[in-house]
Motif scaffolding. Structure first.
Motif, mmCIF file in Angstrom:
data_model
loop_
_atom_site.group_PDB
_atom_site.id
_atom_site.type_symbol
_atom_site.label_atom_id
_atom_site.label_comp_id
_atom_site.label_asym_id
_atom_site.label_seq_id
_atom_site.Cartn_x
_atom_site.Cartn_y
_atom_site.Cartn_z
ATOM 1 N N LEU A 1 0.806 -1.221 0.000
ATOM 2 C CA LEU A 1 0.000 0.000 0.000
ATOM 3 C C LEU A 1 0.838 1.269 0.000
ATOM 4 C CD1 LEU A 1 -2.934 -0.940 2.408
ATOM 5 C CD2 LEU A 1 -2.885 -0.975 -0.083
ATOM 6 N N GLU A 2 2.125 1.155 0.314
ATOM 7 C CA GLU A 2 2.999 2.323 0.275
ATOM 8 C C GLU A 2 3.315 2.759 -1.158
ATOM 9 O OE1 GLU A 2 6.484 1.508 2.547
ATOM 10 O OE2 GLU A 2 5.415 1.341 4.443
ATOM 11 N N ASP A 3 2.937 1.916 -2.132
ATOM 12 C CA ASP A 3 3.255 2.221 -3.523
ATOM 13 C C ASP A 3 2.192 3.075 -4.207
ATOM 14 O OD1 ASP A 3 5.621 0.797 -3.369
ATOM 15 O OD2 ASP A 3 4.710 -1.072 -4.029
ATOM 16 N N ILE A 4 1.465 3.856 -3.454
ATOM 17 C CA ILE A 4 0.535 4.832 -4.013
ATOM 18 C C ILE A 4 1.275 6.167 -4.110
ATOM 19 C CG2 ILE A 4 -0.403 5.475 -1.751
ATOM 20 C CD1 ILE A 4 -2.660 5.132 -4.776
ATOM 21 N N THR A 5 1.103 6.887 -5.208
ATOM 22 C CA THR A 5 1.838 8.148 -5.356
ATOM 23 C C THR A 5 1.085 9.294 -4.672
ATOM 24 O OG1 THR A 5 0.766 8.845 -7.421
ATOM 25 C CG2 THR A 5 2.676 7.359 -7.604
ATOM 26 N N LEU A 6 1.821 10.349 -4.362
ATOM 27 C CA LEU A 6 1.204 11.527 -3.757
ATOM 28 C C LEU A 6 0.175 12.132 -4.700
ATOM 29 C CD1 LEU A 6 4.367 13.224 -2.205
ATOM 30 C CD2 LEU A 6 2.591 11.936 -1.013
ATOM 31 N N ARG A 7 0.484 12.110 -5.989
ATOM 32 C CA ARG A 7 -0.451 12.656 -6.972
ATOM 33 C C ARG A 7 -1.731 11.826 -7.024
ATOM 34 N NH1 ARG A 7 0.335 12.951 -13.473
ATOM 35 N NH2 ARG A 7 -1.319 14.451 -13.931
ATOM 36 N N ALA A 8 -1.588 10.502 -6.975
ATOM 37 C CA ALA A 8 -2.767 9.636 -6.985
ATOM 38 C C ALA A 8 -3.662 9.914 -5.782
ATOM 39 C CB ALA A 8 -2.349 8.167 -7.012
ATOM 40 N N ILE A 9 -3.054 10.106 -4.622
ATOM 41 C CA ILE A 9 -3.829 10.413 -3.412
ATOM 42 C C ILE A 9 -4.582 11.728 -3.584
ATOM 43 C CG2 ILE A 9 -3.670 10.995 -0.961
ATOM 44 C CD1 ILE A 9 -1.251 9.071 -0.819
ATOM 45 N N ARG A 10 -3.905 12.725 -4.142
ATOM 46 C CA ARG A 10 -4.554 14.022 -4.358
ATOM 47 C C ARG A 10 -5.737 13.900 -5.315
ATOM 48 N NH1 ARG A 10 -4.201 17.788 -8.221
ATOM 49 N NH2 ARG A 10 -2.309 16.926 -9.165
ATOM 50 N N ILE A 11 -5.537 13.194 -6.433
ATOM 51 C CA ILE A 11 -6.601 13.048 -7.422
ATOM 52 C C ILE A 11 -7.798 12.297 -6.841
ATOM 53 C CG2 ILE A 11 -7.224 11.959 -9.623
ATOM 54 C CD1 ILE A 11 -5.592 14.530 -9.907
ATOM 55 N N THR B 1 12.125 -16.133 -16.335
ATOM 56 C CA THR B 1 11.982 -15.749 -14.927
ATOM 57 C C THR B 1 10.515 -15.772 -14.540
ATOM 58 O OG1 THR B 1 13.959 -14.342 -14.888
ATOM 59 C CG2 THR B 1 12.275 -13.873 -13.248
ATOM 60 N N ILE B 2 10.240 -16.393 -13.406
ATOM 61 C CA ILE B 2 8.910 -16.290 -12.802
ATOM 62 C C ILE B 2 8.991 -15.224 -11.719
ATOM 63 C CG2 ILE B 2 7.168 -17.424 -11.380
ATOM 64 C CD1 ILE B 2 7.912 -20.062 -12.649
ATOM 65 N N ALA B 3 8.157 -14.200 -11.848
ATOM 66 C CA ALA B 3 8.044 -13.182 -10.805
ATOM 67 C C ALA B 3 6.700 -13.392 -10.115
ATOM 68 C CB ALA B 3 8.123 -11.787 -11.412
ATOM 69 N N ARG B 4 6.752 -13.650 -8.837
ATOM 70 C CA ARG B 4 5.529 -14.004 -8.098
ATOM 71 C C ARG B 4 5.273 -13.006 -6.976
ATOM 72 N NH1 ARG B 4 3.800 -17.196 -3.666
ATOM 73 N NH2 ARG B 4 5.929 -17.420 -2.896
ATOM 74 N N GLU B 5 4.013 -12.572 -6.854
ATOM 75 C CA GLU B 5 3.609 -11.706 -5.744
ATOM 76 C C GLU B 5 4.497 -10.452 -5.644
ATOM 77 O OE1 GLU B 5 0.722 -12.875 -2.994
ATOM 78 O OE2 GLU B 5 0.558 -12.713 -5.168
ATOM 79 N N VAL B 6 4.736 -9.799 -6.773
ATOM 80 C CA VAL B 6 5.616 -8.631 -6.809
ATOM 81 C C VAL B 6 5.092 -7.541 -5.869
ATOM 82 C CG1 VAL B 6 6.577 -6.815 -8.278
ATOM 83 C CG2 VAL B 6 6.354 -9.146 -9.159
ATOM 84 N N THR B 7 5.967 -7.010 -5.039
ATOM 85 C CA THR B 7 5.758 -5.972 -4.003
ATOM 86 C C THR B 7 5.049 -6.490 -2.750
ATOM 87 O OG1 THR B 7 3.575 -4.994 -4.538
ATOM 88 C CG2 THR B 7 5.470 -4.261 -5.861
ATOM 89 N N LYS B 8 4.652 -7.766 -2.745
ATOM 90 C CA LYS B 8 3.925 -8.301 -1.592
ATOM 91 C C LYS B 8 4.872 -9.027 -0.633
ATOM 92 C CE LYS B 8 -0.233 -8.805 -4.424
ATOM 93 N NZ LYS B 8 -1.248 -9.718 -4.976
#
Length: 277
Positions: free
Chosen positions: A20-30, A189-196
């Motif tokens: 959840l930290e991967d939300i941008t400041l701009r996205a929050i504002r919008i 490459t298998i990428a699993r659950e990226v950022t989780k």
């Protein structure tokens, strides 16, 4: 004074794909400023909004109601309402709902503004260890046998890195399909659950992945190295860098690679040598 009718704006807002930290400041504002949020799953989006302490009207917008809801959203935009379009995770329109209403807005002259952020395929690619210069994204492979065969044939021949999404319960079948068409030395490459929490990257050839992917769960991205197979008459269609990489993959030393490139292109080897000093 004559009233001026102004159309609203459709904001295409990327949301976190896990962390959840991967939300941008701009996205929050919008999200705070818009009149309405169109969400793939309102229950899922409500959790994010509660986390951000944002309270906004929500409307459901998903694969099965795009036709009807697109018109509702268009009406509200033409009334001057600003709308944020979000998917359950990542960037709307990338294997997620959104493309239809975006195209309708473009046709009607309604502004569409991207609010960039997380995208699973890009984050998987940059950590895959596989070439990032050129790539093709195929989304989920088709369940239709003929279309799937065409997609697999495209992967087999592609000189570019190929990215696909896959569901965990279909991973084994897809890896076995890839084994039938990939050269044994092509990296995957298998990428699993990226950022989780359970984020994982498994890198190797297709046999290694089949042996080490049993029981994998979560969101999965597959990154497949481009083919090294080049017909002799195709070599001169490559850039110098690609031509060099072609022979480098075969284990040749620099001086031998330069000799081969010069011979293939019928030029003096010193010309090629100068390019790689």
């Amino acid at each position: 004074m004559e009233k001026i009718d102004r159309k609203g704006i459709l904001y295409v807002v990327a949301t976190p794909i896990g962390n959840l930290e991967d939300i941008t400041l701009r996205a929050i504002r919008i999200l705070n400023e818009v009149d309405l949020i169109a969400a793939e799953d309102t229950r899922h989006t409500l959790k994010l909004l509660n986390h951000l302490e944002i309270s906004k009207p929500l409307i459901s917008y998903h694969r099965h109601n795009e036709d009807v809801k697109s018109e509702i959203l268009i009406d509200k935009l033409q009334e001057g309402k600003n709308i944020a379009l979000v998917s359950d995770a990542g960037t709307p329109g990338i294997c997620d709902p959104g493309e239809e209403v975006i195209n309708r807005c473009i046709d009607l002259g309604i502004d569409v503004i991207p609010i960039p952020g997380a995208c699973a395929m890009i984050n998987a690619l940059i950590c895959s260890g596989i070439d990032t210069k050129e790539f093709s994204f195929l989304g989920f492979l088709s369940l239709n046998k003929k279309l799937r065969k065409n997609q697999l044939d495209e992967i087999k021949k592609s000189k570019r890195t190929v990215i696909i999404y896959e569901a965990p319960h279909k991973l084994e079948a897809t890896l076995k399909d890839l084994k039938q068409i990939l050269d044994s030395d092509r990296k995957v490459t298998i990428a699993r659950e990226v950022t989780k929490i359970h984020e994982e990257f498994v890198r190797g050839d297709i046999d290694y992945l089949i042996q080490n992917s049993d029981g994998m769960k979560g969101e999965i991205v597959l990154i497949i190295e481009g083919s090294n197979n080049v017909e002799e008459n195709e070599l001169n269609n490559l850039s110098i860098e690609e031509h060099y990489k072609f022979y480098e993959r075969q284990g040749l030393e620099k001086k031998d690679i330069i000799k081969k490139i010069a011979k293939d292109r019928n030029v003096n080897k010193n010309e090629i040598y100068k390019m790689f000093i």
